[in-house]
Design a protein around this motif. Sequence first.
Motif, PDB file in Angstrom:
ATOM      1  N   ILE A  28     -91.564   7.866  61.205  1.00 48.62           N
ATOM      2  CA  ILE A  28     -90.739   9.005  60.792  1.00 48.62           C
ATOM      3  C   ILE A  28     -89.455   8.512  60.118  1.00 48.62           C
ATOM      4  O   ILE A  28     -89.061   9.026  59.063  1.00 48.62           O
ATOM      5  N   ILE A  29     -88.836   7.486  60.683  1.00 44.87           N
ATOM      6  CA  ILE A  29     -87.609   6.929  60.095  1.00 44.87           C
ATOM      7  C   ILE A  29     -87.914   6.292  58.742  1.00 44.87           C
ATOM      8  O   ILE A  29     -87.180   6.496  57.765  1.00 44.87           O
ATOM      9  N   SER A  30     -88.991   5.539  58.647  1.00 44.70           N
ATOM     10  CA  SER A  30     -89.372   4.910  57.373  1.00 44.70           C
ATOM     11  C   SER A  30     -89.651   5.968  56.308  1.00 44.70           C
ATOM     12  O   SER A  30     -89.234   5.832  55.153  1.00 44.70           O
ATOM     13  N   ALA A  31     -90.344   7.013  56.697  1.00 45.94           N
ATOM     14  CA  ALA A  31     -90.634   8.107  55.759  1.00 45.94           C
ATOM     15  C   ALA A  31     -89.342   8.786  55.327  1.00 45.94           C
ATOM     16  O   ALA A  31     -89.167   9.126  54.149  1.00 45.94           O
ATOM     17  N   SER A  32     -88.423   8.964  56.260  1.00 47.99           N
ATOM     18  CA  SER A  32     -87.134   9.584  55.937  1.00 47.99           C
ATOM     19  C   SER A  32     -86.373   8.742  54.921  1.00 47.99           C
ATOM     20  O   SER A  32     -85.810   9.278  53.958  1.00 47.99           O
ATOM     21  N   LEU A  33     -86.366   7.435  55.112  1.00 49.66           N
ATOM     22  CA  LEU A  33     -85.684   6.545  54.169  1.00 49.66           C
ATOM     23  C   LEU A  33     -86.309   6.628  52.779  1.00 49.66           C
ATOM     24  O   LEU A  33     -85.589   6.682  51.774  1.00 49.66           O
ATOM     25  N   ARG A  34     -87.630   6.655  52.716  1.00 53.80           N
ATOM     26  CA  ARG A  34     -88.302   6.774  51.405  1.00 53.80           C
ATOM     27  C   ARG A  34     -87.933   8.085  50.715  1.00 53.80           C
ATOM     28  O   ARG A  34     -87.653   8.117  49.516  1.00 53.80           O
ATOM     29  N   LEU A  35     -87.941   9.166  51.474  1.00 56.80           N
ATOM     30  CA  LEU A  35     -87.635  10.479  50.905  1.00 56.80           C
ATOM     31  C   LEU A  35     -86.176  10.583  50.473  1.00 56.80           C
ATOM     32  O   LEU A  35     -85.874  11.171  49.435  1.00 56.80           O
ATOM     33  N   ILE A  36     -85.273  10.008  51.258  1.00 55.37           N
ATOM     34  CA  ILE A  36     -83.857  10.033  50.894  1.00 55.37           C
ATOM     35  C   ILE A  36     -83.638   9.226  49.624  1.00 55.37           C
ATOM     36  O   ILE A  36     -82.883   9.648  48.746  1.00 55.37           O
TER      37      ILE A  36
ATOM     38  N   ASP B   4     -79.488  15.482  51.166  1.00 54.88           N
ATOM     39  CA  ASP B   4     -79.436  16.947  51.273  1.00 54.88           C
ATOM     40  C   ASP B   4     -80.815  17.590  51.155  1.00 54.88           C
ATOM     41  O   ASP B   4     -81.045  18.676  51.692  1.00 54.88           O
ATOM     42  N   ASN B   5     -81.728  16.934  50.463  1.00 59.93           N
ATOM     43  CA  ASN B   5     -83.075  17.485  50.269  1.00 59.93           C
ATOM     44  C   ASN B   5     -84.076  17.038  51.333  1.00 59.93           C
ATOM     45  O   ASN B   5     -85.246  17.408  51.249  1.00 59.93           O
ATOM     46  N   LEU B   6     -83.621  16.253  52.294  1.00 57.89           N
ATOM     47  CA  LEU B   6     -84.514  15.817  53.369  1.00 57.89           C
ATOM     48  C   LEU B   6     -84.858  17.004  54.264  1.00 57.89           C
ATOM     49  O   LEU B   6     -83.985  17.766  54.662  1.00 57.89           O
ATOM     50  N   SER B   7     -86.136  17.164  54.548  1.00 56.23           N
ATOM     51  CA  SER B   7     -86.564  18.237  55.446  1.00 56.23           C
ATOM     52  C   SER B   7     -87.650  17.719  56.380  1.00 56.23           C
ATOM     53  O   SER B   7     -88.374  16.780  56.051  1.00 56.23           O
ATOM     54  N   VAL B   8     -87.729  18.332  57.526  1.00 61.21           N
ATOM     55  CA  VAL B   8     -88.753  17.962  58.504  1.00 61.21           C
ATOM     56  C   VAL B   8     -90.144  18.168  57.906  1.00 61.21           C
ATOM     57  O   VAL B   8     -91.042  17.346  58.100  1.00 61.21           O
ATOM     58  N   ALA B   9     -90.322  19.241  57.149  1.00 60.62           N
ATOM     59  CA  ALA B   9     -91.630  19.516  56.528  1.00 60.62           C
ATOM     60  C   ALA B   9     -92.024  18.402  55.562  1.00 60.62           C
ATOM     61  O   ALA B   9     -93.186  17.965  55.551  1.00 60.62           O
ATOM     62  N   ASP B  10     -91.066  17.937  54.775  1.00 61.92           N
ATOM     63  CA  ASP B  10     -91.362  16.857  53.828  1.00 61.92           C
ATOM     64  C   ASP B  10     -91.647  15.539  54.538  1.00 61.92           C
ATOM     65  O   ASP B  10     -92.515  14.771  54.114  1.00 61.92           O
ATOM     66  N   ILE B  11     -90.912  15.275  55.613  1.00 63.27           N
ATOM     67  CA  ILE B  11     -91.167  14.051  56.389  1.00 63.27           C
ATOM     68  C   ILE B  11     -92.581  14.104  56.953  1.00 63.27           C
ATOM     69  O   ILE B  11     -93.338  13.132  56.871  1.00 63.27           O
TER      70      ILE B  11
ATOM     71  N   ILE C 127     -77.299   7.823  51.834  1.00 62.84           N
ATOM     72  CA  ILE C 127     -76.936   8.431  53.121  1.00 62.84           C
ATOM     73  C   ILE C 127     -75.423   8.381  53.298  1.00 62.84           C
ATOM     74  O   ILE C 127     -74.785   9.395  53.599  1.00 62.84           O
ATOM     75  N   VAL C 128     -74.854   7.198  53.115  1.00 61.94           N
ATOM     76  CA  VAL C 128     -73.419   7.013  53.332  1.00 61.94           C
ATOM     77  C   VAL C 128     -72.607   7.908  52.403  1.00 61.94           C
ATOM     78  O   VAL C 128     -71.732   8.662  52.851  1.00 61.94           O
ATOM     79  N   PHE C 129     -72.897   7.861  51.097  1.00 64.11           N
ATOM     80  CA  PHE C 129     -72.125   8.658  50.140  1.00 64.11           C
ATOM     81  C   PHE C 129     -72.293  10.151  50.400  1.00 64.11           C
ATOM     82  O   PHE C 129     -71.338  10.914  50.278  1.00 64.11           O
ATOM     83  N   SER C 130     -73.485  10.567  50.753  1.00 64.04           N
ATOM     84  CA  SER C 130     -73.725  11.986  51.012  1.00 64.04           C
ATOM     85  C   SER C 130     -72.927  12.466  52.221  1.00 64.04           C
ATOM     86  O   SER C 130     -72.313  13.535  52.183  1.00 64.04           O
ATOM     87  N   LEU C 131     -72.923  11.668  53.280  1.00 60.02           N
ATOM     88  CA  LEU C 131     -72.189  12.068  54.480  1.00 60.02           C
ATOM     89  C   LEU C 131     -70.675  12.040  54.256  1.00 60.02           C
ATOM     90  O   LEU C 131     -69.951  12.881  54.786  1.00 60.02           O
ATOM     91  N   LEU C 132     -70.204  11.079  53.466  1.00 60.62           N
ATOM     92  CA  LEU C 132     -68.766  10.987  53.204  1.00 60.62           C
ATOM     93  C   LEU C 132     -68.279  12.084  52.265  1.00 60.62           C
ATOM     94  O   LEU C 132     -67.146  12.549  52.386  1.00 60.62           O
ATOM     95  N   ALA C 133     -69.127  12.498  51.341  1.00 63.34           N
ATOM     96  CA  ALA C 133     -68.710  13.447  50.311  1.00 63.34           C
ATOM     97  C   ALA C 133     -68.697  14.892  50.785  1.00 63.34           C
ATOM     98  O   ALA C 133     -68.023  15.727  50.196  1.00 63.34           O
ATOM     99  N   ALA C 134     -69.429  15.199  51.824  1.00 62.57           N
ATOM    100  CA  ALA C 134     -69.571  16.594  52.241  1.00 62.57           C
ATOM    101  C   ALA C 134     -68.935  16.834  53.603  1.00 62.57           C
ATOM    102  O   ALA C 134     -68.760  15.916  54.395  1.00 62.57           O
ATOM    103  N   ASN C 135     -68.612  18.068  53.854  1.00 66.17           N
ATOM    104  CA  ASN C 135     -68.105  18.459  55.174  1.00 66.17           C
ATOM    105  C   ASN C 135     -69.092  19.376  55.886  1.00 66.17           C
ATOM    106  O   ASN C 135     -68.699  20.161  56.736  1.00 66.17           O
ATOM    107  N   LYS C 136     -70.356  19.263  55.509  1.00 65.61           N
ATOM    108  CA  LYS C 136     -71.374  20.127  56.118  1.00 65.61           C
ATOM    109  C   LYS C 136     -71.520  19.853  57.605  1.00 65.61           C
ATOM    110  O   LYS C 136     -71.790  20.750  58.379  1.00 65.61           O
TER     111      LYS C 136
END
Length: 195
Positions: A14-22, A28-35, A106-115
């Motif tokens: 699941i983690i490997s798939a998440s990294l590929r998708l990211i 922001d486009n990562l989803s459980v369905a896509d994983i 991952i890093v830039f996305s988390l730093l850039a947003a306040n979601k």
Amino acid sequence: MTKKKTTEVRRDEIISASLRLIEKNGLDNLSVADIAAEINLVPSAIYRHFGGKEEIINVLIDFVDRSLQTNAASVAGSSNDAVRKLESLYKLHTDFLKTQPAIPRIVFSLLAANKNPTLKKRIISVITDYAYQVQNILAKGQCNGDIISTIDPAATALLFIGMMQPLIILSQSEDSSVDILKQEMWAVYARGIRN
């Protein structure tokens, strides 16, 4: 009959798939369905191993933290010369980013947003801890006479980390000069800090 995979194996998938998708689509486009689709599972199977997307991102942050800490620990006893330690750490860091191209996203996305302020705070903490380790190498190098005494170790540690950003940007192209630039950037940095 297909043998059932262990929880640890399935979580790693699941983690490997998440990294590929990211890497392909961004955090922001990562989803459980896509994983789930990426590893031929139904979404409910993902929830057997993770509470959802946020928990997966937390595990990815843990992965970044462990990787950076492992790299820093591996150079701790590698040399008495602080500049050589930093060069080894620089190579490990750039190699890590090259083999894990989703990490900067991952890093830039988390730093850039306040979601999600909690996730943002966690990634800032990981980067701050890593910068502090680089700062310690620099400060010890100053005490040993390897590093010039006139630099500020905190600012110079941030410059060390900051050297990664242009390499990340250039690596998105097919430009073969990235490896040469990486070496040249290190040479400039080393000249600026060596006593």
